[in-house]
Design a protein around this motif. Structure first.
Motif, mmCIF file in Angstrom:
data_model
loop_
_atom_site.group_PDB
_atom_site.id
_atom_site.type_symbol
_atom_site.label_atom_id
_atom_site.label_comp_id
_atom_site.label_asym_id
_atom_site.label_seq_id
_atom_site.Cartn_x
_atom_site.Cartn_y
_atom_site.Cartn_z
ATOM 1 N N PHE A 34 2.367 -5.459 -13.663
ATOM 2 C CA PHE A 34 3.018 -5.439 -12.351
ATOM 3 C C PHE A 34 4.453 -4.926 -12.468
ATOM 4 C CE2 PHE A 34 0.390 -8.933 -10.012
ATOM 5 C CZ PHE A 34 -0.724 -8.113 -10.099
ATOM 6 N N TRP A 68 5.848 -1.601 -10.611
ATOM 7 C CA TRP A 68 6.946 -1.615 -9.653
ATOM 8 C C TRP A 68 8.042 -0.657 -10.088
ATOM 9 C CZ3 TRP A 68 8.626 -5.753 -5.854
ATOM 10 C CH2 TRP A 68 7.509 -6.350 -5.250
ATOM 11 N N ALA A 128 -3.239 -3.169 -10.756
ATOM 12 C CA ALA A 128 -1.889 -2.678 -11.034
ATOM 13 C C ALA A 128 -1.480 -1.585 -10.051
ATOM 14 C CB ALA A 128 -1.820 -2.152 -12.464
ATOM 15 N N MET A 131 -0.792 -3.216 -6.691
ATOM 16 C CA MET A 131 0.499 -3.886 -6.663
ATOM 17 C C MET A 131 1.644 -2.877 -6.696
ATOM 18 S SD MET A 131 -0.100 -7.065 -6.291
ATOM 19 C CE MET A 131 -1.493 -6.503 -5.269
#
Length: 407
Positions: free
Chosen positions: A238, A242, A360, A363
């Motif tokens: 994650f 990001w 993944a 997210m």
């Protein structure tokens, strides 16, 4: 003589099956190319169907929900009821989706068609990772990297498709995507005999207490150490997703605002980051086979921290070489995380792959929305500062159990 024959058989069993790896990587490229059609067609659909920006956003949300977030559930199901024909079924669903987009008369029809492409991708990725798992031999990092490079190559075709297909032909140009699906279906049918035989072998061996390469693993998915390790791994994935979303989506605007670059000039550092990431994805898997999966995960995320921390504060001249190195390092653990999850859960390969790839990506898409909202409220510079510390989360990788055989 008997010893020589045994050694030959052992070498053959640990060698990667390269034709299979190249074939599944090719299917991966076709699959991700079809997914790339959706964002590539946003400007075309927005004009042709008179869509609002909110409706365009819902199309992207539907694609991510079906193709990414659902992968762990699909992987868990296929672990229990895996069928060799899931590969052509997945590509057939994507083919129907491409036809639907080409002839959709309104927003709701587009949304329905996108669901088919998303479901096809959600089925393909866990099954494709299982094929790679069977074909890898002892070169699991290398094999997963070959597979992932195919997907990255397919995703990178979106700008070219927009320029050469969708702008000249409009919405109906999406019908050309059916050629990608048809080619992928043909290749997947060619893999079926080999895959079916490997599935039969796997069903007999899945309860064994050791992985095929002889390293120690926990075969029970609810083992406390497996739960802890998977929790740490998903957290790391994650954090990386990001950070990747922050750079690929918003760093170009930071370059324009902070350095005064034009829109075209701001694309160059982002391109260098993404292009170096493709190379990092491949070489990361190769290096993991030599130095260990956990060691490569630690290096890929925490090793990127020094570069990420200074990136927002550099003179423009140093941005170009540093962001290239940064892209290579941070993506060098992309395919490795999938292999490590399979190491932890060898009896649940589909679910492990879904948690580290599908979830993944989902997210990462949510992260892009959150970071964008934060940029609207607080400005781009604080968001870039926040993103720069995310790779420090890679230090938690030290808590992961070692994947190296005990001597």
């Amino acid at each position: 003589m008997a010893s020589s024959v045994a050694q030959t058989r052992t070498a053959a069993s640990t060698a990667a099956v390269l034709p299979v790896l190249l074939s599944i990587s090719l299917i991966h490229m076709m699959n991700d190319s079809m997914q790339a059609v959706i964002p590539a067609m946003y400007p075309i659909l927005e004009k042709t169907l008179d869509l609002s920006y909110a409706q365009v956003g819902w199309i992207g949300f539907m694609l991510n929900m079906t193709s990414s977030v659902m992968q762990p559930a699909v992987g868990a199901y296929s672990d229990k009821r895996s069928r060799s024909n899931l590969l052509p079924i997945a590509m057939s669903l994507s083919l129907l989706g491409m036809v639907g987009i080409a002839f959709a008369p309104s927003f709701w029809y587009v949304l329905f068609a996108v669901m088919f492409i998303g479901f096809g991708s959600a089925i393909f990725h866990p099954e494709g990772s299982r094929v790679v798992y069977f074909a890898a031999g002892s070169k699991r990092g290398f094999a997963q990297s070959v597979f992932q490079v195919g997907g990255n190559a397919g995703s990178s075709l979106a700008p070219l498709m927009t320029v050469f297909i969708f702008v000249p032909l409009g919405q109906s140009g999406a019908i050309w995507g059916t050629l990608l699906a048809a080619f992928a279906i043909a290749v997947s049918f060619g893999l079926l005999p080999w895959y079916k035989s490997k599935l039969a072998e796997w069903e007999l061996k899945r309860s064994d207490a050791a992985s095929p390469d002889g390293s120690t693993v926990f075969t029970v998915a609810n083992h406390p150490r497996v739960k802890f390790a998977m929790g740490v791994l998903v957290f790391l994935v994650f954090a990386r997703s990001w950070y990747h979303s922050g750079i690929s989506s918003y760093y170009q605007f930071f370059l324009q605002e902070h350095y005064g670059l034009t829109v075209q000039q701001a694309q160059i550092p982002v391109f260098l980051f993404l292009a170096a990431g493709v190379l990092g994805t491949y070489f990361g898997g190769v290096l993991a086979d030599r130095f260990g999966l956990r060691n490569m995960i630690v290096f890929s995320i925490s090793g990127a921290a020094p570069f990420s921390l200074i990136l927002p504060h550099l003179p423009l001249f140093w941005v170009y070489p540093l962001i290239t190195v940064l892209g290579f390092v941070v993506l060098s653990g992309f395919s490795v995380a999938v292999v490590y999850a399979q190491f932890l859960m060898p009896a649940k390969v589909g679910m492990a792959s879904g948690l580290t790839t599908g979830l993944a990506f989902g997210m990462g898409a949510i992260g892009a929305v959150v970071l964008g909202k934060a940029a609207d409220v607080f400005g781009l510079q604080p968001v870039m500062w926040f993103c720069s510390v995310l790779p420090l989360c890679g230090l938690f990788a030290m808590l992961l159990p070692s994947d190296r055989p005990k001597i």
